[in-house]
Motif scaffolding. Sequence first.
Motif, PDB file in Angstrom:
ATOM      1  N   GLY A  65      18.988  25.480   3.343  1.00 53.70           N
ATOM      2  CA  GLY A  65      18.338  24.294   3.218  1.00 53.70           C
ATOM      3  C   GLY A  65      18.904  23.470   4.103  1.00 53.70           C
ATOM      4  N   LYS A  67      17.942  20.415   6.155  1.00 50.13           N
ATOM      5  CA  LYS A  67      16.433  19.190   6.283  1.00 50.13           C
ATOM      6  C   LYS A  67      17.797  18.727   7.966  1.00 50.13           C
ATOM      7  CE  LYS A  67      13.287  16.356   4.783  1.00 50.13           C
ATOM      8  NZ  LYS A  67      12.699  15.666   3.195  1.00 50.13           N
ATOM      9  N   LEU A  72      23.067  19.531   4.586  1.00 47.82           N
ATOM     10  CA  LEU A  72      22.188  20.331   3.462  1.00 47.82           C
ATOM     11  C   LEU A  72      21.454  19.508   2.715  1.00 47.82           C
ATOM     12  CD1 LEU A  72      22.884  23.634   3.194  1.00 47.82           C
ATOM     13  CD2 LEU A  72      24.618  22.636   1.687  1.00 47.82           C
ATOM     14  N   GLU A  80      17.761  23.990  -2.364  1.00 46.39           N
ATOM     15  CA  GLU A  80      18.746  24.568  -1.661  1.00 46.39           C
ATOM     16  C   GLU A  80      17.711  25.412  -0.758  1.00 46.39           C
ATOM     17  OE1 GLU A  80      22.136  25.873  -0.409  1.00 46.39           O
ATOM     18  OE2 GLU A  80      23.023  24.074  -1.536  1.00 46.39           O
ATOM     19  N   THR A  81      17.189  26.230  -2.317  1.00 46.59           N
ATOM     20  CA  THR A  81      15.888  27.479  -1.600  1.00 46.59           C
ATOM     21  C   THR A  81      14.863  26.722  -1.173  1.00 46.59           C
ATOM     22  OG1 THR A  81      17.273  28.863  -2.925  1.00 46.59           O
ATOM     23  CG2 THR A  81      14.353  28.895  -2.491  1.00 46.59           C
ATOM     24  N   ARG A  82      13.972  25.935  -1.717  1.00 46.81           N
ATOM     25  CA  ARG A  82      12.568  25.027  -1.320  1.00 46.81           C
ATOM     26  C   ARG A  82      12.275  24.652   0.608  1.00 46.81           C
ATOM     27  NH1 ARG A  82      11.760  22.167  -5.379  1.00 46.81           N
ATOM     28  NH2 ARG A  82       9.995  24.476  -5.861  1.00 46.81           N
ATOM     29  N   GLN A  83      14.033  24.032   1.066  1.00 45.47           N
ATOM     30  CA  GLN A  83      14.229  24.189   2.074  1.00 45.47           C
ATOM     31  C   GLN A  83      14.302  25.203   2.873  1.00 45.47           C
ATOM     32  OE1 GLN A  83      13.761  20.627   3.657  1.00 45.47           O
ATOM     33  NE2 GLN A  83      13.503  21.547   5.135  1.00 45.47           N
ATOM     34  N   THR A  84      15.152  26.150   2.150  1.00 42.26           N
ATOM     35  CA  THR A  84      15.172  26.978   3.328  1.00 42.26           C
ATOM     36  C   THR A  84      14.035  27.631   3.988  1.00 42.26           C
ATOM     37  OG1 THR A  84      17.560  27.600   2.634  1.00 42.26           O
ATOM     38  CG2 THR A  84      16.374  29.481   3.106  1.00 42.26           C
ATOM     39  N   ASN A  87      12.212  25.712   5.984  1.00 43.45           N
ATOM     40  CA  ASN A  87      12.832  26.289   7.171  1.00 43.45           C
ATOM     41  C   ASN A  87      11.874  27.250   8.173  1.00 43.45           C
ATOM     42  OD1 ASN A  87      14.327  23.836   7.279  1.00 43.45           O
ATOM     43  ND2 ASN A  87      16.289  24.491   6.866  1.00 43.45           N
ATOM     44  N   ALA A 145      26.623  26.453   1.148  1.00 40.75           N
ATOM     45  CA  ALA A 145      25.183  26.256   0.845  1.00 40.75           C
ATOM     46  C   ALA A 145      24.977  27.616  -0.636  1.00 40.75           C
ATOM     47  CB  ALA A 145      24.591  26.916   1.962  1.00 40.75           C
ATOM     48  N   GLU A 148      20.996  31.632   1.644  1.00 43.49           N
ATOM     49  CA  GLU A 148      20.701  31.745   3.117  1.00 43.49           C
ATOM     50  C   GLU A 148      19.998  32.691   2.815  1.00 43.49           C
ATOM     51  OE1 GLU A 148      23.079  32.818   7.122  1.00 43.49           O
ATOM     52  OE2 GLU A 148      23.804  32.071   5.424  1.00 43.49           O
TER      53      GLU A 148
END
Length: 155
Positions: A65, A67, A72, A80-84, A87, A145, A148
């Motif tokens: 996650g 940006k 992070l 973090e899940t949303r950003q992962t 990505n 994190a 992943e």
Amino acid sequence: MRTLVLAAMLAGLPAQAALADDRDASEKAESEIVFHTTEAAKKAGFPFSKAVEADGWIFLSGELGIKEGSGLVPGGIAPETRQTMLNIRQTLADQGLGMDRIVKCTAFLADMAEWPAFNTVYKEFFKDNYPARSALGASGLALNARVEIECIARR
């Protein structure tokens, strides 16, 4: 290989023609591997490719996650899940693909107790069909994190 030689002989072709065709196919397969990376990853000196394509299969490296430019994302498992997932979606978009082309994901969670919160966000990125998926708890992930995810997609 024996099958190719036998088929060639039955078709009235010399066995060498079948062997040459087999070698051509083998050489072609080797040339169809494409390594995809970004300038930022090259500049950072990361020892992996963002994705590798082989014969229409796209293997995405584990994604965090992160940006770009700020590291992070804060806030724990959900952000973090949303950003992962964003990505992952961007990596696929760079190859002209959408999330619907993912066939398999593997999720690594720093704490399996965060599984429900992870799932809530993960489900937002798929419409009707979900990819096959495995998940496991990890005793530590890069950059501390919480999650992943690596994926396999098909062109």
